[in-house]
Write an enzyme that holds these catalytic residues in place. Structure first.
Site, PDB file in Angstrom:
ATOM      1  N   HIS A  61     -41.121  32.397  40.152  1.00 17.94           N
ATOM      2  CA  HIS A  61     -42.116  31.357  40.440  1.00 17.94           C
ATOM      3  C   HIS A  61     -43.515  31.961  40.448  1.00 17.94           C
ATOM      4  O   HIS A  61     -43.994  32.432  41.478  1.00 17.94           O
ATOM      5  CB  HIS A  61     -41.814  30.712  41.797  1.00 17.94           C
ATOM      6  CG  HIS A  61     -42.622  29.479  42.076  1.00 17.94           C
ATOM      7  ND1 HIS A  61     -42.122  28.429  42.810  1.00 17.94           N
ATOM      8  CD2 HIS A  61     -43.893  29.124  41.746  1.00 17.94           C
ATOM      9  CE1 HIS A  61     -43.041  27.485  42.912  1.00 17.94           C
ATOM     10  NE2 HIS A  61     -44.132  27.899  42.279  1.00 17.94           N
ATOM     11  N   HIS A 233     -40.307  27.294  46.739  1.00 13.60           N
ATOM     12  CA  HIS A 233     -41.110  27.693  47.922  1.00 13.60           C
ATOM     13  C   HIS A 233     -40.758  26.920  49.204  1.00 13.60           C
ATOM     14  O   HIS A 233     -41.595  26.252  49.800  1.00 13.60           O
ATOM     15  CB  HIS A 233     -42.603  27.594  47.618  1.00 13.60           C
ATOM     16  CG  HIS A 233     -43.050  26.341  46.912  1.00 13.60           C
ATOM     17  ND1 HIS A 233     -42.667  25.073  47.280  1.00 13.60           N
ATOM     18  CD2 HIS A 233     -43.879  26.181  45.854  1.00 13.60           C
ATOM     19  CE1 HIS A 233     -43.238  24.182  46.500  1.00 13.60           C
ATOM     20  NE2 HIS A 233     -43.974  24.837  45.612  1.00 13.60           N
ATOM     21  N   ASN A 282     -49.633  25.316  49.555  1.00 12.48           N
ATOM     22  CA  ASN A 282     -48.772  24.142  49.624  1.00 12.48           C
ATOM     23  C   ASN A 282     -47.397  24.490  49.064  1.00 12.48           C
ATOM     24  O   ASN A 282     -47.304  24.820  47.881  1.00 12.48           O
ATOM     25  CB  ASN A 282     -49.378  22.980  48.835  1.00 12.48           C
ATOM     26  CG  ASN A 282     -48.604  21.689  49.022  1.00 12.48           C
ATOM     27  OD1 ASN A 282     -47.860  21.544  49.982  1.00 12.48           O
ATOM     28  ND2 ASN A 282     -48.782  20.748  48.108  1.00 12.48           N
ATOM     29  N   ASP A 309     -44.580  32.593  44.354  1.00 13.10           N
ATOM     30  CA  ASP A 309     -45.492  31.472  44.121  1.00 13.10           C
ATOM     31  C   ASP A 309     -46.908  32.004  43.893  1.00 13.10           C
ATOM     32  O   ASP A 309     -47.894  31.480  44.417  1.00 13.10           O
ATOM     33  CB  ASP A 309     -45.473  30.475  45.280  1.00 13.10           C
ATOM     34  CG  ASP A 309     -46.187  29.164  44.949  1.00 13.10           C
ATOM     35  OD1 ASP A 309     -46.539  28.960  43.771  1.00 13.10           O
ATOM     36  OD2 ASP A 309     -46.410  28.361  45.878  1.00 13.10           O
TER      37      ASP A 309
END
Length: 438
Positions: A61, A233, A282, A309
């Site tokens: 990711h 996530h 987020n 992320d």
């Protein structure tokens, strides 16, 4: 050429190996792993005592930003950051400009990755055209072009029926649908976790239930379709419960957790510096009970992968009021050290479990090469230094962006070297490893 890595501890969960072994590399492949291998004309690479040879780490990711947002990151700078962080491969999200909803964009990303010639790059395509949540992208074309999964990351898939169709379509190719789990109506215009610190600072909040509702939806639809569903996530304890329940029922659900979500809490919004936009992401940093649940999920096995992320943003974009700043932080060059410091050295997981989380399981979820040191496999290798003292210095990161909340942190454990296809692409000068001449 042949290289013989001697003196290291080999950790390869796929083959049940955890002990002293030599690793013989012939060209771009692993030729043999055994104790006390003969040199037989190979270049000997002495691995210092205490260091660990493991399958190359895979970050499933990341945001490489190219095409369209090269001021934040490029495929070249992002993959340079990856190999410096111990990652031999990364899977990149489709929220570029234009969105990776078309085979031509996928081909461009792969061409740029070949040009950079660093970490392997696995594109992830969009679920919907332009990620607008209206019409499905041509998933078959994306798969044929080289995409390994689909997602509208940055946004949840807009409707349940669209997510169902995406799961059915992707299921034809046995590709996972990766979901940014979120209920937009409950999130509203939230910028931080709904709790004490957001209230104290006057920030609009988004509760953990906002994420968990999306997880519940995905688990139910995965059960309905029989297709693979992956939670990106994950951050909330209610989400973990939903994943655990799905696994117990035999649903094909997997999940990942980012290092910042098992390390930090929403207290970072206020200390040491209030309104630091490097604490805005987020899903948001959540309260201690959520952080502890992520740690428990990692230890017990419910969590399948650690993924960064990695979300680079230019300094000027982050240097604004908290409400106006974009979500996200960089993570490729801090993930290993944070995982060693907070998981392995804290006694929460064994080193073999960390390799599962950061190499074996991402390879299995995405169905890509890697995650093992089997004979004949690509020589994608990460050498870890478990006791290396690492000081995070944002200014020295290889990433084009420096947006990290960990600047100045001192951690135990780091990366000694990274090899992709038998080529040493990163060597930490503090570890005294020499690979000789090509």
């Amino acid at each position: 050429m042949k290289r013989l890595l001697k003196g290291g501890r080999v950790v390869d969960p796929a083959n049940g190996i955890d002990g002293a072994r030599d690793v013989l590399i012939d060209g771009d492949r692993i030729a043999r792993i055994a104790a006390d291998l003969p040199v037989d004309g190979a270049t000997v690479v002495e691995i210092p005592d205490g260091m660990v040879i493991c399958p190359g780490l895979i970050d499933m990711h990341v945001h490489l930003r190219e095409p369209g947002q090269e001021h934040k990151e490029t495929i070249a700078s992002g993959t340079a950051s990856a190999v410096a962080g111990g990652f031999t491969a990364v899977a990149c999200m489709p929220n570029t400009n234009p969105v990776n909803d078309d085979a031509n964009v996928t081909a461009y990303i792969l061409a740029k990755a070949r040009e950079a010639n660093l970490a392997r790059v696995y594109p992830i395509g969009a679920v919907s055209r332009s990620s607008k949540g209206e019409l499905l992208a041509d998933i078959g074309d994306l798969r044929k072009a080289g995409c390994v999964a689909i997602t509208d990351d940055g946004h949840p898939v807009a409707t349940a029926i669209l997510l169902r169709r995406a799961l059915e379509y992707a299921g034809m190719f046995d590709m996972p649908v990766i979901e940014h789990c979120e209920d937009p109506s409950l999130k509203g215009d939230g910028v931080a976790h709904e709790g004490y610190y957001a209230a104290t600072l006057g920030l609009r909040g988004m509760p953990g239930a906002c994420e968990a509702l999306g997880v519940e939806r995905g688990v139910l639809l995965s059960e309905l379709t029989g297709s693979a569903f992956h939670v990106a996530h994950m951050s909330a304890r209610a989400s973990l419960r939903a994943v655990r329940k799905g696994k117990e029922a035999g649903v094909r659900v997997t999940c990942e957790v980012a290092p910042h979500h098992f390390t930090l809490t929403d207290e970072a919004l206020a200390t040491p510096l209030a309104y630091d936009t490097n604490t805005k992401m987020n899903p948001p940093l959540r309260e201690a009970d959520d952080r502890d649940a992520m740690l428990a999920g990692i230890a017990e096995g419910t969590v399948d992968a650690i993924a960064t992320d990695h979300a680079p943003h230019h300094y000027d974009e982050k240097k604004v009021e908290f409400d106006r700043a974009p979500f996200g932080i960089v993570g490729l060059e801090t993930a290993v050290s944070l995982s060693f410091d907070r998981l392995v050295h804290a006694g929460r997981v064994r080193l073999s479990r960390l390799v599962e989380l950061m190499s074996l399981n991402p390879a299995r979820i995405l169905k890509v090469n890697g995650g093992t040191l089997s004979e004949g496999a690509p020589a994608d290798i990460t050498i870890l230094a478990p006791d290396l003292k690492v000081r995070v210095e944002a200014a020295k990161l290889r990433s084009r962006s420096k947006n990290t909340p960990f600047d100045g942190w001192v951690l135990r454990g780091g990366v000694a070297a990274t090899m992709v296809g038998g080529r040493p692409l990163f060597v930490n000068p503090e570890t005294r490893i020499s690979f000789g001449h090509e």
